[in-house]
Design an enzyme around this catalytic site. Sequence first.
Site, PDB file in Angstrom:
ATOM      1  N   GLU A  48       0.813  -1.222   0.000  1.00 32.14           N
ATOM      2  CA  GLU A  48       0.000   0.000   0.000  1.00 32.14           C
ATOM      3  C   GLU A  48       0.845   1.270   0.000  1.00 32.14           C
ATOM      4  OE1 GLU A  48      -2.248  -1.033   3.583  1.00 32.14           O
ATOM      5  OE2 GLU A  48      -0.861   0.204   4.743  1.00 32.14           O
TER       6      GLU A  48
ATOM      7  N   CYS B 220       4.311  34.257   7.363  1.00 27.70           N
ATOM      8  CA  CYS B 220       4.999  34.975   8.428  1.00 27.70           C
ATOM      9  C   CYS B 220       5.434  34.022   9.540  1.00 27.70           C
ATOM     10  CB  CYS B 220       4.106  36.076   8.970  1.00 27.70           C
ATOM     11  SG  CYS B 220       3.790  37.303   7.711  1.00 27.70           S
TER      12      CYS B 220
END
Length: 433
Positions: free
Chosen positions: A294, A362
């Site tokens: 998987e 920021c």
Amino acid sequence: MSPSTLHDGLEALRTDRAHEPAASSAVSRLASEFGTPLYVYDRETIVSQFRSLRAAFASRFPKLRIHYALKANGNGALLAVLRAEGAAPEVVSLGEIVMALRAGWAGDEILFTSSSKGPEEIAKAVEIGAVLNVDSRDELEQAATSAAAAGKRVRISFRINPGVDPHTLHHINTGIPEAKFGLHLDGGLARAAYARARELPSVAITGIHCHIGSQIMETDGYVATARKMLAFVRELKRDFGLSLEFVDLGGGLAVPYHDGEEGLAPAVLAAALAPVWSEAMAALGGDPPALWLEPGRFFVAPSGFLVTRVNSVKTTTVKTFVNVNAGSNTLLRPAMYAAHHRARVVGASGAPEILDVAGDVCETGDILAAERRLPRPRAGDFVVFLDAGAYGFAMASTYNARPLPAEVLVDGDTATLIRRRGTFEDLFRDETK
Ligand SMILES: *Cc1c(COP(=O)(O)O)cnc(C)c1O
């Protein structure tokens, strides 16, 4: 010479020829049509990654099923490509169940793994006939009760914590004893769980599962895990007469994130696992279980490119920053895992300098590529990050009120918008006052 296609342009970026016209023309075309920041996926790469893994394993493991871990990238257009190739879905939430059903998979093709499932998630798995990959004894009891109430049998496997360290980053190391995932083989916890499941009439035991981590470069951890898992499968057969339909050895195959690096080639992994597997199958006898895998990252990471535009370039007393119009809100991996994504400056051919490519969020930690040797770009140029197809858009957020980027699928010379760019309206859509 015939003109280069979009695919050729993306290949030029990948192979460090970002200064070539093929790269510039592809990126300018994509940026002018769809804007930036932009996630671009190359269909051909997804298909070739999937087929390389399937070919490597199918030749050695006659009973094989390959799942795709949707959390790496859940865009429906990519799911359609992987479904058409024969992948089944591996999901980690109710939302991903919805995603898988929407992509056209049947409920009974779904494998549902999570260490913390809510009652509505368990009930949905029961309803659609998914394999519930159970993580605890508590969850087992809840699943049995839920199935009994619905008048159904729930198909289960247990996620096993094999206690193996695959030597990857600590944050993505899932099979070590202190990790939150799975039932430990040690201390007989996994054995006791199978013993209990046998007593529950609403539970059908179908398999066994593990997933030891992500971005795993070496075969050792997989081989050690396979040995432990297969010895346990033999114990289950001997002591409880249990014949499992599948043994899932997880995902986690590494892809190269640096020039000159190699990931974990599927053929290398398949060759390392094959003798361990065939020995165990011979000893088991009867109708042997299928091998399930998987991966997520392996199929989609190399297909993805994040195209950004340079806003400004600034030299301080310490560094030179290239400020681009995407950040950790767009591609979180560098800030979250100190992950390395190759950055290409498109079209520039000056002498390389040491540059930091900084995001527009920021936060001091919002550096997408630190201390790279790159030609200095100018405002308006493009910087493209490679291998952004897995855990890129999937982890993106609107932090700093920046709408989500658009996504595009490239097929040869055709580019198709597969998710429109987010809008400011999207940011406020769900507010109720
Ligand atoms: C994330 C995950 C995967 C896929 O991992 P990759 O490193 O992307 O291959 C597979 N299985 C489970 C249970 C996962 O949580």
